[in-house]
Design a protein around this motif. Structure first.
Motif, mmCIF file in Angstrom:
data_model
loop_
_atom_site.group_PDB
_atom_site.id
_atom_site.type_symbol
_atom_site.label_atom_id
_atom_site.label_comp_id
_atom_site.label_asym_id
_atom_site.label_seq_id
_atom_site.Cartn_x
_atom_site.Cartn_y
_atom_site.Cartn_z
ATOM 1 N N THR A 176 0.859 -1.184 0.000
ATOM 2 C CA THR A 176 0.000 0.000 0.000
ATOM 3 C C THR A 176 0.888 1.223 0.000
ATOM 4 O O THR A 176 1.826 1.307 0.792
ATOM 5 C CB THR A 176 -0.938 0.007 1.218
ATOM 6 N N ALA A 177 0.594 2.156 -0.886
ATOM 7 C CA ALA A 177 1.411 3.360 -1.011
ATOM 8 C C ALA A 177 0.528 4.589 -1.112
ATOM 9 O O ALA A 177 -0.669 4.491 -1.431
ATOM 10 C CB ALA A 177 2.300 3.249 -2.247
ATOM 11 N N GLN A 178 1.114 5.734 -0.830
ATOM 12 C CA GLN A 178 0.440 7.003 -1.036
ATOM 13 C C GLN A 178 0.781 7.527 -2.429
ATOM 14 O O GLN A 178 1.901 7.316 -2.924
ATOM 15 C CB GLN A 178 0.859 8.027 0.007
ATOM 16 N N SER A 232 3.836 7.282 -8.199
ATOM 17 C CA SER A 232 2.689 6.375 -8.286
ATOM 18 C C SER A 232 1.359 7.134 -8.226
ATOM 19 O O SER A 232 1.249 8.220 -7.642
ATOM 20 C CB SER A 232 2.759 5.350 -7.164
ATOM 21 N N HIS A 233 0.356 6.514 -8.852
ATOM 22 C CA HIS A 233 -0.967 7.121 -8.988
ATOM 23 C C HIS A 233 -2.008 6.067 -8.650
ATOM 24 O O HIS A 233 -1.764 4.877 -8.879
ATOM 25 C CB HIS A 233 -1.126 7.618 -10.432
ATOM 26 N N PRO A 234 -3.176 6.470 -8.150
ATOM 27 C CA PRO A 234 -4.216 5.464 -7.852
ATOM 28 C C PRO A 234 -4.549 4.545 -9.030
ATOM 29 O O PRO A 234 -4.888 3.375 -8.824
ATOM 30 C CB PRO A 234 -5.422 6.318 -7.451
ATOM 31 N N ARG A 235 -4.425 5.026 -10.247
ATOM 32 C CA ARG A 235 -4.722 4.135 -11.389
ATOM 33 C C ARG A 235 -3.670 3.041 -11.576
ATOM 34 O O ARG A 235 -3.874 2.115 -12.355
ATOM 35 C CB ARG A 235 -4.847 4.941 -12.679
ATOM 36 N N ASP A 236 -2.546 3.139 -10.846
ATOM 37 C CA ASP A 236 -1.552 2.055 -10.882
ATOM 38 C C ASP A 236 -1.985 0.872 -10.010
ATOM 39 O O ASP A 236 -1.336 -0.177 -10.029
ATOM 40 C CB ASP A 236 -0.194 2.559 -10.387
ATOM 41 N N SER A 237 -3.030 1.043 -9.221
ATOM 42 C CA SER A 237 -3.496 -0.039 -8.355
ATOM 43 C C SER A 237 -3.901 -1.241 -9.194
ATOM 44 O O SER A 237 -4.747 -1.135 -10.087
ATOM 45 C CB SER A 237 -4.689 0.429 -7.506
ATOM 46 N N THR A 252 6.237 -19.432 -16.330
ATOM 47 C CA THR A 252 6.006 -19.833 -14.944
ATOM 48 C C THR A 252 5.856 -18.554 -14.146
ATOM 49 O O THR A 252 6.714 -17.672 -14.209
ATOM 50 C CB THR A 252 7.164 -20.683 -14.415
ATOM 51 N N PHE A 253 4.790 -18.474 -13.368
ATOM 52 C CA PHE A 253 4.378 -17.211 -12.765
ATOM 53 C C PHE A 253 4.683 -17.145 -11.276
ATOM 54 O O PHE A 253 4.612 -18.157 -10.565
ATOM 55 C CB PHE A 253 2.863 -17.025 -12.928
ATOM 56 N N GLY A 254 5.002 -15.949 -10.810
ATOM 57 C CA GLY A 254 4.943 -15.678 -9.381
ATOM 58 C C GLY A 254 3.492 -15.516 -8.966
ATOM 59 O O GLY A 254 2.587 -15.490 -9.812
ATOM 60 N N GLU A 255 3.282 -15.406 -7.673
ATOM 61 C CA GLU A 255 1.905 -15.324 -7.173
ATOM 62 C C GLU A 255 1.320 -13.924 -7.265
ATOM 63 O O GLU A 255 0.133 -13.733 -7.034
ATOM 64 C CB GLU A 255 1.837 -15.843 -5.741
ATOM 65 N N GLY A 256 2.145 -12.963 -7.595
ATOM 66 C CA GLY A 256 1.629 -11.615 -7.783
ATOM 67 C C GLY A 256 1.793 -10.732 -6.563
ATOM 68 O O GLY A 256 1.890 -11.217 -5.433
ATOM 69 N N THR A 257 1.825 -9.439 -6.808
ATOM 70 C CA THR A 257 1.876 -8.414 -5.765
ATOM 71 C C THR A 257 0.664 -7.514 -5.936
ATOM 72 O O THR A 257 0.494 -6.899 -6.991
ATOM 73 C CB THR A 257 3.160 -7.578 -5.870
ATOM 74 N N GLN A 258 -0.164 -7.459 -4.904
ATOM 75 C CA GLN A 258 -1.334 -6.576 -4.931
ATOM 76 C C GLN A 258 -0.892 -5.179 -4.505
ATOM 77 O O GLN A 258 -0.494 -4.976 -3.365
ATOM 78 C CB GLN A 258 -2.414 -7.096 -4.000
ATOM 79 N N LEU A 259 -0.943 -4.240 -5.444
ATOM 80 C CA LEU A 259 -0.560 -2.855 -5.160
ATOM 81 C C LEU A 259 -1.806 -1.996 -5.038
ATOM 82 O O LEU A 259 -2.671 -2.008 -5.917
ATOM 83 C CB LEU A 259 0.331 -2.310 -6.280
ATOM 84 N N THR A 260 -1.873 -1.250 -3.950
ATOM 85 C CA THR A 260 -2.935 -0.260 -3.757
ATOM 86 C C THR A 260 -2.276 1.096 -3.551
ATOM 87 O O THR A 260 -1.442 1.235 -2.650
ATOM 88 C CB THR A 260 -3.807 -0.597 -2.542
ATOM 89 N N VAL A 261 -2.642 2.053 -4.393
ATOM 90 C CA VAL A 261 -2.123 3.411 -4.258
ATOM 91 C C VAL A 261 -3.282 4.312 -3.833
ATOM 92 O O VAL A 261 -4.270 4.451 -4.560
ATOM 93 C CB VAL A 261 -1.506 3.919 -5.571
ATOM 94 N N ASN A 262 -3.139 4.882 -2.663
ATOM 95 C CA ASN A 262 -4.189 5.746 -2.122
ATOM 96 C C ASN A 262 -3.966 7.204 -2.514
ATOM 97 O O ASN A 262 -2.818 7.665 -2.546
ATOM 98 C CB ASN A 262 -4.238 5.618 -0.608
ATOM 99 N N PRO A 263 -5.063 7.926 -2.778
ATOM 100 C CA PRO A 263 -4.912 9.346 -3.164
ATOM 101 C C PRO A 263 -4.486 10.180 -1.954
ATOM 102 O O PRO A 263 -4.648 9.805 -0.810
ATOM 103 C CB PRO A 263 -6.309 9.737 -3.640
#
Lengths: 112, 108
Positions: B12-14, B77-82, B97-108
């Motif tokens: 989670t990022a600002q 970073s921007h909220p649309r990068d979430s 072969t895939f990693g499990e992924g990183t869930q990114l949330t960018v808050n305004p």
């Protein structure tokens, strides 16, 4: 705009039904792939094809078969759908050894 | 142990922050992909790398073949990068072969 098109966005089928998931690409790509995506397990390869009428098993082929009669079309077949095949299914295509990997928008299949 | 490991799993990022997502792999590869998946499922390929560094807009991807490690950076970073960001390694015959992924949330 180049595309990989999956025929259905959402699908609900009954246990035991034969299910066809269709994928069509318009980029003349040789390679086509079917993946499934599940929470906690990520994306896993079911089957892939390098050419017309050619197919190879991926990591989880059990319960599935595929058909590639034409270069642009790659079909995934669930011979007798089961509840553990409820998942998001993603088709992809790519040229060999070059950039251009393209995914379809996915089919969310629910087997009840 | 998975062949492709991503970190962190959740981030989670600002808005405006610099973001880094890491990917380590344990197998021989011909190339590495960074993918983006928005809610609803569609996946977009952001980069394919076999060496060095690539940049596209605010996104930068690097790979160190000797260390078997890649990073994806997002500047300003921007909220649309979430989205979910997925690292995938290409092995023989264009298989991924895939990693499990990183869930990114960018808050305004």
């Amino acid at each position: 705009d180049v595309k990989v098109t999956q025929s259905s966005r959402y699908l609900v089928k009954r246990t035991g039904e034969k299910v066809f998931l269709e994928c069509v690409q318009d980029m003349d790509h040789e390679n086509m792939f079917w993946y499934r995506q599940d929470p906690g397990l990520g994306l896993r390869l079911i089957y892939f094809s390098y050419d017309v009428k050619m197919k190879e098993k991926g990591d989880i082929p059990e319960g599935y078969s595929v058909s590639r009669e034409k270069k642009e079309r790659f079909s995934l077949i669930l011979e007798s759908a089961s509840t553990n095949q409820t998942s998001m299914y993603l088709c992809a295509s790519s040229p060999p050894y070059r950039d251009g990997y393209t995914f379809g928008s996915g089919t969310r299949l629910t087997v009840v | 142990k998975n062949e492709v490991e991503q970190s962190p799993q959740n981030l989670t990022a600002q808005e405006g922050e610099f973001i880094t997502i890491n990917c380590s792999y344990s197998v021989g590869i011909s190339a590495l992909h960074w993918l983006q998946q928005h809610p609803g499922g569609g996946i977009v390929s952001l980069f394919m790398l076999s060496s060095g560094k690539k940049k596209h807009g605010r996104l930068i991807a690097t790979i160190n073949i000797q260390e078997k490690h890649s990073s994806l950076h997002i500047t300003a970073s921007h909220p649309r990068d979430s989205a979910v960001y997925i690292c995938a390694v290409m092995r023989s015959g264009s298989r991924l072969t895939f990693g499990e992924g990183t869930q990114l949330t960018v808050n305004p």
